[in-house]
Design a protein around this motif. Structure first.
Motif, PDB file in Angstrom:
ATOM      1  N   LEU A 123       1.118  10.061  22.820  1.00  0.00           N
ATOM      2  CA  LEU A 123       2.135   9.248  22.159  1.00  0.00           C
ATOM      3  C   LEU A 123       3.092  10.143  21.364  1.00  0.00           C
ATOM      4  CD1 LEU A 123       3.338   6.521  21.163  1.00  0.00           C
ATOM      5  CD2 LEU A 123       1.773   6.734  19.224  1.00  0.00           C
ATOM      6  N   VAL A 124       2.544  11.062  20.586  1.00  0.00           N
ATOM      7  CA  VAL A 124       3.389  11.932  19.778  1.00  0.00           C
ATOM      8  C   VAL A 124       4.260  12.813  20.672  1.00  0.00           C
ATOM      9  CG1 VAL A 124       3.385  13.816  18.097  1.00  0.00           C
ATOM     10  CG2 VAL A 124       1.863  11.875  17.780  1.00  0.00           C
ATOM     11  N   GLU A 125       3.699  13.300  21.776  1.00  0.00           N
ATOM     12  CA  GLU A 125       4.502  14.093  22.713  1.00  0.00           C
ATOM     13  C   GLU A 125       5.647  13.261  23.272  1.00  0.00           C
ATOM     14  OE1 GLU A 125       1.741  15.540  25.638  1.00  0.00           O
ATOM     15  OE2 GLU A 125       0.989  17.113  24.306  1.00  0.00           O
ATOM     16  N   ASP A 126       5.358  12.018  23.634  1.00  0.00           N
ATOM     17  CA  ASP A 126       6.400  11.130  24.138  1.00  0.00           C
ATOM     18  C   ASP A 126       7.455  10.850  23.061  1.00  0.00           C
ATOM     19  OD1 ASP A 126       5.209  11.013  26.595  1.00  0.00           O
ATOM     20  OD2 ASP A 126       4.316   9.024  26.296  1.00  0.00           O
ATOM     21  N   LEU A 127       6.988  10.613  21.847  1.00  0.00           N
ATOM     22  CA  LEU A 127       7.926  10.363  20.748  1.00  0.00           C
ATOM     23  C   LEU A 127       8.844  11.567  20.542  1.00  0.00           C
ATOM     24  CD1 LEU A 127       5.697   8.633  18.041  1.00  0.00           C
ATOM     25  CD2 LEU A 127       7.499   7.592  19.405  1.00  0.00           C
ATOM     26  N   TYR A 128       8.262  12.739  20.588  1.00  0.00           N
ATOM     27  CA  TYR A 128       9.066  13.936  20.384  1.00  0.00           C
ATOM     28  C   TYR A 128      10.075  14.113  21.517  1.00  0.00           C
ATOM     29  CZ  TYR A 128      10.526  18.650  19.348  1.00  0.00           C
ATOM     30  OH  TYR A 128      11.297  19.745  19.050  1.00  0.00           O
ATOM     31  N   ARG A 129       9.630  13.881  22.735  1.00  0.00           N
ATOM     32  CA  ARG A 129      10.514  14.031  23.886  1.00  0.00           C
ATOM     33  C   ARG A 129      11.671  13.031  23.820  1.00  0.00           C
ATOM     34  NH1 ARG A 129       6.563  15.566  26.932  1.00  0.00           N
ATOM     35  NH2 ARG A 129       5.714  13.507  27.319  1.00  0.00           N
ATOM     36  N   MET A 155      13.424   8.841  28.865  1.00  0.00           N
ATOM     37  CA  MET A 155      12.123   8.447  29.344  1.00  0.00           C
ATOM     38  C   MET A 155      11.509   7.498  28.316  1.00  0.00           C
ATOM     39  SD  MET A 155       8.470  10.363  29.671  1.00  0.00           S
ATOM     40  CE  MET A 155       8.881  11.877  30.229  1.00  0.00           C
ATOM     41  N   PRO A 156      11.112   6.310  28.714  1.00  0.00           N
ATOM     42  CA  PRO A 156      10.553   5.352  27.774  1.00  0.00           C
ATOM     43  C   PRO A 156       9.162   5.792  27.303  1.00  0.00           C
ATOM     44  CG  PRO A 156      10.495   4.456  29.999  1.00  0.00           C
ATOM     45  CD  PRO A 156      11.209   5.753  30.070  1.00  0.00           C
ATOM     46  N   VAL A 157       8.831   5.371  26.110  1.00  0.00           N
ATOM     47  CA  VAL A 157       7.510   5.668  25.556  1.00  0.00           C
ATOM     48  C   VAL A 157       6.469   4.905  26.349  1.00  0.00           C
ATOM     49  CG1 VAL A 157       6.084   5.496  23.505  1.00  0.00           C
ATOM     50  CG2 VAL A 157       8.500   6.015  23.287  1.00  0.00           C
ATOM     51  N   ARG A 158       5.395   5.592  26.666  1.00  0.00           N
ATOM     52  CA  ARG A 158       4.324   4.985  27.464  1.00  0.00           C
ATOM     53  C   ARG A 158       3.709   3.803  26.735  1.00  0.00           C
ATOM     54  NH1 ARG A 158       1.506  10.670  28.393  1.00  0.00           N
ATOM     55  NH2 ARG A 158       3.162  11.583  29.579  1.00  0.00           N
ATOM     56  N   GLN A 159       3.533   2.739  27.460  1.00  0.00           N
ATOM     57  CA  GLN A 159       2.845   1.579  26.915  1.00  0.00           C
ATOM     58  C   GLN A 159       1.352   1.813  27.130  1.00  0.00           C
ATOM     59  OE1 GLN A 159       4.276  -1.050  25.346  1.00  0.00           O
ATOM     60  NE2 GLN A 159       6.276  -0.084  25.578  1.00  0.00           N
ATOM     61  N   LEU A 160       0.649   2.191  26.087  1.00  0.00           N
ATOM     62  CA  LEU A 160      -0.754   2.530  26.218  1.00  0.00           C
ATOM     63  C   LEU A 160      -1.617   1.315  25.922  1.00  0.00           C
ATOM     64  CD1 LEU A 160      -0.665   5.961  24.394  1.00  0.00           C
ATOM     65  CD2 LEU A 160      -0.682   5.552  26.848  1.00  0.00           C
ATOM     66  N   ASP A 161      -2.592   1.136  26.731  1.00  0.00           N
ATOM     67  CA  ASP A 161      -3.547   0.043  26.560  1.00  0.00           C
ATOM     68  C   ASP A 161      -4.438   0.395  25.373  1.00  0.00           C
ATOM     69  OD1 ASP A 161      -5.465  -1.896  26.721  1.00  0.00           O
ATOM     70  OD2 ASP A 161      -5.685  -1.756  28.902  1.00  0.00           O
ATOM     71  N   SER A 162      -4.650  -0.530  24.454  1.00  0.00           N
ATOM     72  CA  SER A 162      -5.424  -0.268  23.250  1.00  0.00           C
ATOM     73  C   SER A 162      -6.874   0.099  23.576  1.00  0.00           C
ATOM     74  CB  SER A 162      -5.380  -1.464  22.306  1.00  0.00           C
ATOM     75  OG  SER A 162      -5.929  -2.592  22.947  1.00  0.00           O
ATOM     76  N   GLY A 169      -2.508   4.238  15.999  1.00  0.00           N
ATOM     77  CA  GLY A 169      -3.191   2.980  16.305  1.00  0.00           C
ATOM     78  C   GLY A 169      -2.484   1.757  15.760  1.00  0.00           C
ATOM     79  N   ARG A 170      -1.679   1.923  14.745  1.00  0.00           N
ATOM     80  CA  ARG A 170      -1.009   0.784  14.122  1.00  0.00           C
ATOM     81  C   ARG A 170       0.451   0.638  14.519  1.00  0.00           C
ATOM     82  NH1 ARG A 170      -2.446   2.015   8.038  1.00  0.00           N
ATOM     83  NH2 ARG A 170      -2.502   4.101   8.860  1.00  0.00           N
ATOM     84  N   LEU A 171       0.979   1.576  15.283  1.00  0.00           N
ATOM     85  CA  LEU A 171       2.404   1.545  15.635  1.00  0.00           C
ATOM     86  C   LEU A 171       2.698   0.521  16.723  1.00  0.00           C
ATOM     87  CD1 LEU A 171       3.339   5.333  15.769  1.00  0.00           C
ATOM     88  CD2 LEU A 171       3.932   3.687  14.003  1.00  0.00           C
ATOM     89  N   GLN A 172       3.825  -0.157  16.563  1.00  0.00           N
ATOM     90  CA  GLN A 172       4.346  -1.017  17.625  1.00  0.00           C
ATOM     91  C   GLN A 172       4.926  -0.101  18.688  1.00  0.00           C
ATOM     92  OE1 GLN A 172       4.348  -4.391  17.722  1.00  0.00           O
ATOM     93  NE2 GLN A 172       3.247  -4.528  15.785  1.00  0.00           N
ATOM     94  N   ARG A 173       4.597  -0.301  19.939  1.00  0.00           N
ATOM     95  CA  ARG A 173       4.995   0.636  20.996  1.00  0.00           C
ATOM     96  C   ARG A 173       6.368   0.337  21.588  1.00  0.00           C
ATOM     97  NH1 ARG A 173       0.450   4.037  21.642  1.00  0.00           N
ATOM     98  NH2 ARG A 173      -0.671   3.516  19.762  1.00  0.00           N
ATOM     99  N   GLU A 174       7.064  -0.606  21.061  1.00  0.00           N
ATOM    100  CA  GLU A 174       8.402  -0.917  21.551  1.00  0.00           C
ATOM    101  C   GLU A 174       9.376   0.147  21.035  1.00  0.00           C
ATOM    102  OE1 GLU A 174      11.542  -4.442  20.755  1.00  0.00           O
ATOM    103  OE2 GLU A 174       9.442  -5.024  20.968  1.00  0.00           O
ATOM    104  N   PRO A 175      10.206   0.752  21.916  1.00  0.00           N
ATOM    105  CA  PRO A 175      11.076   1.861  21.515  1.00  0.00           C
ATOM    106  C   PRO A 175      11.971   1.565  20.312  1.00  0.00           C
ATOM    107  CG  PRO A 175      11.044   1.685  23.894  1.00  0.00           C
ATOM    108  CD  PRO A 175      10.285   0.496  23.359  1.00  0.00           C
ATOM    109  N   GLY A 176      12.560   0.385  20.242  1.00  0.00           N
ATOM    110  CA  GLY A 176      13.427   0.049  19.109  1.00  0.00           C
ATOM    111  C   GLY A 176      12.665   0.042  17.796  1.00  0.00           C
TER     112      GLY A 176
END
Length: 181
Positions: free
Chosen positions: A19-25, A1-8, A62-69
């Motif tokens: 975000l952290v839940e998605d990262l963990y998953r 499942m890709p990390v959600r692209q959240l609007d700032s 807030g400072r993380l790049q949301r691209e999975p790689g």
């Protein structure tokens, strides 16, 4: 499942948690696998490292790049630094040990010493009388070479010679019995 692209515009504490839940998953299992290798297969330490990595991701959401790689690379870098810091900490602090159980502390009872004396006494019986006398006078009665020579009625040089060969013979007998090396 890709990390959600959240609007700032919608980033808040809730979205950071998402975000952290998605990262963990998405990255939890591979990150744990990677960190276990880095920690020498120490599961508890590896789980602590993954947890701390995700806490840091939450703090820096807030400072993380949301691209999975890029997220994966960031997580690996943070985890690697946490492991390195842990190794450094472990290297500078003495290792903690459990206090010894007072009932398990051995108390010397003299049995070992008595057993050793019996073994040496048996080995001495196998020596020639001349060698046994010299060893008895010098080692067991704590006499000097000259005192032993006077008591035994032989020259000091003979005492030295018999002592040398007597000790060699005693070592050989003890070695044969598997007591000495």
């Amino acid at each position: 499942m890709p990390v959600r692209q959240l609007d700032s515009r919608f980033e808040s504490a809730d979205t950071d948690v998402l975000l952290v839940e998605d990262l963990y998953r998405e990255f939890g299992v591979p990150l744990l696998r990677h960190v276990r290798k880095a920690t020498g297969n120490d599961l508890q330490w590896a789980e602590d490292v993954v947890q701390e990595t995700l806490v840091r991701a939450w703090r820096n959401a807030g400072r993380l790049q949301r691209e999975p790689g890029l997220l994966w690379a960031w997580l690996l870098t943070v985890a690697r630094r946490i492991v390195i810091d842990g190794r450094r900490r472990r290297g500078t602090r003495p290792q903690e040990v459990e206090p010894a159980d007072a009932n398990a502390v051995p108390v010397p009872d003299g049995a070992d010493r008595a057993l050793e004396a019996m073994i040496v006494a048996e080995a001495l019986r196998e020596l020639s009388p001349e060698h046994r006398e010299v060893i008895e006078q010098t080692y067991l009665r704590d006499r000097t070479i000259n005192e032993a020579a006077e008591i035994l009625g032989i020259p000091p040089g003979t005492v030295k010679s018999r002592l040398y060969y007597g000790i060699r013979a005693l070592r050989k007998v003890l070695k044969e019995r598997g007591v000495a090396s």
